[in-house]
Design a protein around this motif. Structure first.
Motif, PDB file in Angstrom:
ATOM      1  N   ASP A   6      -6.444 -20.205  -2.076  1.00 37.52           N
ATOM      2  CA  ASP A   6      -6.376 -21.163  -0.982  1.00 37.52           C
ATOM      3  C   ASP A   6      -5.087 -21.081  -0.172  1.00 37.52           C
ATOM      4  N   THR A   7      -4.255 -20.101  -0.456  1.00 36.81           N
ATOM      5  CA  THR A   7      -3.000 -19.940   0.258  1.00 36.81           C
ATOM      6  C   THR A   7      -3.257 -19.293   1.614  1.00 36.81           C
ATOM      7  N   ARG A   8      -2.710 -19.902   2.669  1.00 44.98           N
ATOM      8  CA  ARG A   8      -2.830 -19.277   3.988  1.00 44.98           C
ATOM      9  C   ARG A   8      -1.863 -18.104   4.093  1.00 44.98           C
ATOM     10  N   ILE A   9      -2.345 -17.040   4.685  1.00 43.19           N
ATOM     11  CA  ILE A   9      -1.603 -15.797   4.816  1.00 43.19           C
ATOM     12  C   ILE A   9      -1.308 -15.549   6.291  1.00 43.19           C
ATOM     13  N   ARG A  10      -0.061 -15.175   6.569  1.00 42.44           N
ATOM     14  CA  ARG A  10       0.324 -14.825   7.932  1.00 42.44           C
ATOM     15  C   ARG A  10       0.003 -13.346   8.152  1.00 42.44           C
ATOM     16  N   LEU A  11      -0.892 -13.088   9.080  1.00 44.58           N
ATOM     17  CA  LEU A  11      -1.416 -11.745   9.307  1.00 44.58           C
ATOM     18  C   LEU A  11      -1.079 -11.293  10.724  1.00 44.58           C
ATOM     19  N   GLU A  42      -3.356 -17.061   9.304  1.00 44.27           N
ATOM     20  CA  GLU A  42      -2.709 -17.327  10.590  1.00 44.27           C
ATOM     21  C   GLU A  42      -2.516 -15.968  11.241  1.00 44.27           C
ATOM     22  N   LEU A  43      -2.905 -15.845  12.497  1.00 45.83           N
ATOM     23  CA  LEU A  43      -2.949 -14.527  13.129  1.00 45.83           C
ATOM     24  C   LEU A  43      -1.957 -14.413  14.272  1.00 45.83           C
ATOM     25  N   ALA A  44      -1.227 -13.300  14.285  1.00 45.38           N
ATOM     26  CA  ALA A  44      -0.376 -12.916  15.416  1.00 45.38           C
ATOM     27  C   ALA A  44      -0.816 -11.538  15.880  1.00 45.38           C
ATOM     28  N   ALA A  73       8.514  -9.381  10.499  1.00 51.23           N
ATOM     29  CA  ALA A  73       9.230 -10.133   9.465  1.00 51.23           C
ATOM     30  C   ALA A  73       8.456 -11.401   9.075  1.00 51.23           C
ATOM     31  N   TRP A  74       7.831 -12.057  10.038  1.00 49.04           N
ATOM     32  CA  TRP A  74       7.057 -13.280   9.814  1.00 49.04           C
ATOM     33  C   TRP A  74       5.817 -13.024   8.965  1.00 49.04           C
ATOM     34  N   ALA A  75       5.197 -11.864   9.163  1.00 53.90           N
ATOM     35  CA  ALA A  75       3.879 -11.591   8.582  1.00 53.90           C
ATOM     36  C   ALA A  75       3.954 -11.331   7.081  1.00 53.90           C
ATOM     37  N   ASP A  76       2.886 -11.735   6.383  1.00 57.66           N
ATOM     38  CA  ASP A  76       2.692 -11.402   4.969  1.00 57.66           C
ATOM     39  C   ASP A  76       1.897 -10.112   4.802  1.00 57.66           C
ATOM     40  N   GLY A  77       1.185  -9.705   5.830  1.00 58.44           N
ATOM     41  CA  GLY A  77       0.356  -8.508   5.770  1.00 58.44           C
ATOM     42  C   GLY A  77      -0.058  -8.098   7.169  1.00 58.44           C
ATOM     43  N   PHE A  78      -0.684  -6.914   7.260  1.00 56.79           N
ATOM     44  CA  PHE A  78      -0.972  -6.311   8.562  1.00 56.79           C
ATOM     45  C   PHE A  78      -2.361  -5.689   8.592  1.00 56.79           C
ATOM     46  N   MET A 171     -12.379  -5.952   3.127  1.00 56.74           N
ATOM     47  CA  MET A 171     -10.982  -5.625   3.407  1.00 56.74           C
ATOM     48  C   MET A 171     -10.131  -6.884   3.503  1.00 56.74           C
ATOM     49  N   LEU A 172     -10.624  -7.908   4.177  1.00 54.37           N
ATOM     50  CA  LEU A 172      -9.846  -9.141   4.327  1.00 54.37           C
ATOM     51  C   LEU A 172      -9.621  -9.825   2.980  1.00 54.37           C
ATOM     52  N   ALA A 173     -10.627  -9.771   2.102  1.00 55.42           N
ATOM     53  CA  ALA A 173     -10.453 -10.362   0.770  1.00 55.42           C
ATOM     54  C   ALA A 173      -9.374  -9.616  -0.005  1.00 55.42           C
ATOM     55  N   GLN A 174      -9.402  -8.289   0.049  1.00 51.83           N
ATOM     56  CA  GLN A 174      -8.367  -7.498  -0.633  1.00 51.83           C
ATOM     57  C   GLN A 174      -7.005  -7.733  -0.007  1.00 51.83           C
ATOM     58  N   LEU A 175      -6.951  -7.779   1.305  1.00 53.43           N
ATOM     59  CA  LEU A 175      -5.695  -7.996   2.003  1.00 53.43           C
ATOM     60  C   LEU A 175      -5.106  -9.361   1.632  1.00 53.43           C
ATOM     61  N   HIS A 176      -5.955 -10.361   1.549  1.00 49.81           N
ATOM     62  CA  HIS A 176      -5.487 -11.699   1.180  1.00 49.81           C
ATOM     63  C   HIS A 176      -4.929 -11.695  -0.243  1.00 49.81           C
ATOM     64  N   TRP A 177      -5.630 -11.041  -1.171  1.00 52.88           N
ATOM     65  CA  TRP A 177      -5.166 -11.002  -2.563  1.00 52.88           C
ATOM     66  C   TRP A 177      -3.803 -10.317  -2.650  1.00 52.88           C
TER      67      TRP A 177
END
Length: 197
Positions: A6-11, A42-44, A73-78, A171-177
């Motif tokens: 349930d953690t929001r990820i900055r992408l 959260e998307l940038a 720097a803000w993002a958790d993943g890409f 892919m999004l599920a793996q990226l989130h994990w």
């Protein structure tokens, strides 16, 4: 029973092409539509087509590159949306990647690729090496559009979208994990400050 994170990820989604009249707008637009909404991201957007990038010889302190650096720097993943040009990825994408340093480290990268018969997979294989060298973590699954010019209608909508939507969801599920796990790891021990026991 599967557990939900349930953690929001900055992408940050990165356009791989800056060419005028590029097809990247349609592919990236589809990818953005799959990410946005009530999901856990959260998307940038980083789009070299809208940035006033400096000539290649100008240092990395240029305002446009500093804006990119702050987003990385803000993002958790890409997610990188890349075409394949002559069996490789575009020069503008390499310039953006190389202009940023430690902000890439310890973060996962997913790929949406497109092109002719290979669907951009040759570009992705090269990008995996580049991001590995930067201490980022390319994830296994991605989305690939072969013969992309016949896949979207004139309004930019993907036709026969089921398979691509399933691939994107995986892919999004793996990226989130990975992004969740690596963010926790970076918060526990900042990347690069570890030492052997």
């Amino acid at each position: 029973m599967l557990k939900k994170l349930d953690t929001r990820i900055r992408l940050a989604l990165i356009y791989g092409s800056g060419r005028e009249g590029r097809f990247c707008d349609k592919v990236a637009g589809w990818a953005i539509s799959q990410i946005e909404g009530d999901g856990p991201f959260e998307l940038a957007i980083i789009d070299p087509g809208t940035l006033e990038l400096p000539p290649r010889h100008v240092g990395s302190g240029h305002p446009a590159l500093e804006e990119v650096r702050q987003t990385i720097a803000w993002a958790d993943g890409f997610i990188v949306v890349t075409p394949e040009y002559n069996r490789a990825y575009p020069a503008i994408l390499k310039f953006l990647i190389d202009s940023i340093g430690p902000e890439w480290r310890g973060k996962p990268v997913g790929f949406v690729s497109y092109g002719g018969i290979s669907g951009g997979l040759r570009a992705v294989e090269q990008l995996r090496l580049v991001f590995g060298e930067l201490h980022a973590a390319p994830i296994r699954d991605g989305v690939s559009f072969a013969d992309v010019w016949g896949r979207f209608d004139t309004e930019g909508r993907l036709m026969e979208a089921d398979r691509a939507e399933r691939a994107m969801a995986t892919m999004l599920a793996q990226l989130h994990w990975w992004a969740s796990a690596l963010r926790t790891a970076r918060e526990t021990v900042p990347y690069g400050q570890f030492s052997p026991a």
